[in-house]
Design an enzyme around this catalytic site. Structure first.
Site, mmCIF file in Angstrom:
data_model
loop_
_atom_site.group_PDB
_atom_site.id
_atom_site.type_symbol
_atom_site.label_atom_id
_atom_site.label_comp_id
_atom_site.label_asym_id
_atom_site.label_seq_id
_atom_site.Cartn_x
_atom_site.Cartn_y
_atom_site.Cartn_z
ATOM 1 N N ASN A 23 52.491 -30.172 37.252
ATOM 2 C CA ASN A 23 52.170 -28.749 37.378
ATOM 3 C C ASN A 23 53.499 -28.005 37.425
ATOM 4 O O ASN A 23 54.183 -27.999 38.445
ATOM 5 C CB ASN A 23 51.358 -28.504 38.653
ATOM 6 C CG ASN A 23 50.938 -27.055 38.826
ATOM 7 O OD1 ASN A 23 51.382 -26.175 38.091
ATOM 8 N ND2 ASN A 23 50.093 -26.799 39.797
ATOM 9 N N ARG A 45 48.737 -9.899 45.871
ATOM 10 C CA ARG A 45 48.092 -9.182 44.771
ATOM 11 C C ARG A 45 47.007 -8.258 45.311
ATOM 12 O O ARG A 45 46.279 -8.606 46.231
ATOM 13 C CB ARG A 45 47.476 -10.152 43.764
ATOM 14 C CG ARG A 45 48.467 -11.088 43.111
ATOM 15 C CD ARG A 45 47.761 -12.060 42.185
ATOM 16 N NE ARG A 45 48.621 -13.188 41.845
ATOM 17 C CZ ARG A 45 48.181 -14.413 41.612
ATOM 18 N NH1 ARG A 45 46.888 -14.685 41.684
ATOM 19 N NH2 ARG A 45 49.019 -15.387 41.318
ATOM 20 N N GLU A 85 42.774 -30.416 42.552
ATOM 21 C CA GLU A 85 43.007 -30.063 41.156
ATOM 22 C C GLU A 85 43.772 -31.151 40.420
ATOM 23 O O GLU A 85 43.544 -31.389 39.224
ATOM 24 C CB GLU A 85 43.755 -28.739 41.086
ATOM 25 C CG GLU A 85 42.938 -27.564 41.601
ATOM 26 C CD GLU A 85 43.722 -26.276 41.677
ATOM 27 O OE1 GLU A 85 43.708 -25.507 40.691
ATOM 28 O OE2 GLU A 85 44.356 -26.025 42.722
#
Length: 404
Positions: A8, A248, A391
């Protein structure tokens, strides 16, 4: 033994795991970061398993200059040689790469070719903070493991089943098509893993269930899953849309941007920085980590108390919306750092929804555990679960299935 290396990669770092797929055991994991800076860092952990014959978990950390991703992979390989497990005894049959944005082009795991690399590069226009780093990692990994296939696993792929009414924005259609403006969704690898894990937990086929999955970390998204397929998700063309996140803003009236440009003099780069890196919990409180916000709120800090209210208000709104879209909900699952660990968020996100058949058992919700568990009350019509996401394992599974 069949091993898969999962990578990743970002612009200045990459994480990795070596997973033995016969037993789905992680043999080693690591992180190489601050690539390109004056001094980089690396950590390599060999996990205690019968397969590696390690007697305890060992983590080795280093500080050294790491000029680029190729140098970073050399550091990783040296760590395997020096501290194990042996990449000769556990040679990976493939390398799986997380790639954030596959646009509408990639809807399944894809063996990486020069053409695929060009496509990932071209899609960097949609994910300028993510795809270039992933591509650097792919280039370095192919050089280090040239004899095995490399597979790209796209965060957006799981959401390619969204119907047109869910992925279409109501703007000029010709402009949207020309510049590929549509909802793509993210965290797809996690949403797919958790929705299948939830079905396994209940002993039911995934295609028999309607589920809402809440992936809540520093970034967060919600996904409505019908019969194992994503039909709605909160992130949009970019990971900025949707929930309140660590830095965010999530959903915001676009008119706010015009107002700040005209009245505050903020340009495009200023607004990008504001909404992606200076908003969310950080903008409301000065803390980007929800744990710090909760601690401050418990001490009586008003802005932190308000931030938690805003956070769960948005979250509850998405749960209600996706309940309406699905028509019936069988399972709601919480996952990722906040979802797996914050009993407060889980309780407040679902409180007051008893009329929808959602009831949390307070004692089950407060109990700490690292395994999948039910936190709903026995009389809850909707099963509420906490499912630890994985994941890396999902990427390894999809990688292996692609190359077999």
């Amino acid at each position: 033994m069949t091993a898969v290396l999962v990578v990743n990669s970002g612009s200045s770092s990459f994480k990795y795991q070596l997973i033995e797929m016969d037993t789905e055991t992680t043999l080693a994991s690591g992180l190489v970061e601050r690539i390109g800076e004056l001094m980089g860092t690396s950590s390599h952990t060999v996990l205690e398993t019968p397969i590696t014959q390690a007697t305890e978990t060992v983590t080795v950390e280093r500080e050294l200059p790491i000029a680029d991703h190729t140098a970073g992979f050399a550091v990783m390989l040296e760590a395997f040689r020096t501290h194990g497990p042996s990449l000769e005894a556990h040679a990976p049959v493939a390398v799986g790469h997380r790639v954030v944005h596959g646009g509408a082009r990639f809807h399944e795991p894809t063996v990486i070719t020069e053409s695929v690399e060009r496509d990932i590069d071209e899609l960097s226009a949609l994910a300028p903070l993510h795809n270039p780093g992933a591509l650097q990692g792919i280039t370095a990994a192919i050089a280090a493991f040239s004899a095995v296939p490399h597979v790209a696993i796209f965060d957006t792929a799981f959401h390619q089943t969204l119907p047109p009414e869910a992925f279409t924005y109501a703007i000029n259609a010709d402009l949207a098509e020309r510049f590929r403006v549509r909802r793509y969704g993210f965290h797809g690898t996690s949403h797919g893993f958790v929705s299948r894990a939830g079905a396994d937990f209940l002993g039911q086929p995934v295609d028999a269930l309607n589920q809402i999955v809440l992936h809540l970390g520093n970034g967060g998204s919600v996904c409505a899953v019908r019969a194992g397929q994503s039909v709605e998700t909160s992130m949009g063309m970019t990971p900025l849309e949707g929930l309140v996140m660590g830095t965010r803003s999530g959903d915001i009236d676009p008119g706010v941007l015009f107002h700040l440009h005209r009245r505050a003099g903020l340009d495009i780069d200023d607004l990008d920085q504001l909404l992606n890196r200076g908003s969310g919990l950080l903008g409301l409180t000065g803390h980007g980590d929800l744990r710090d916000v909760i601690t401050a709120a418990d001490s009586g800090d008003g802005p932190s108390q308000l931030a938690i209210d805003v956070y769960v208000h948005r979250l509850k709104g998405y749960v209600g919306s996706y309940y309406a879209q699905l028509g019936q909900v069988d399972v709601i699952s919480f996952t990722a750092g906040v979802g797996e660990n914050s009993a407060l968020v889980r309780a407040r996100a679902l409180e007051g929804l008893e009329a929808l058949g959602i009831r949390i058992d307070p004692e089950r919700n407060e109990a700490k555990s690292r395994v999948a568990r039910r936190i709903s009350a026995d009389d809850s019509a909707v099963t509420v679960l906490v499912i630890p996401t994985n994941e890396e394992l999902e990427i390894a599974r999809q990688t292996l299935a692609t190359v077999l």
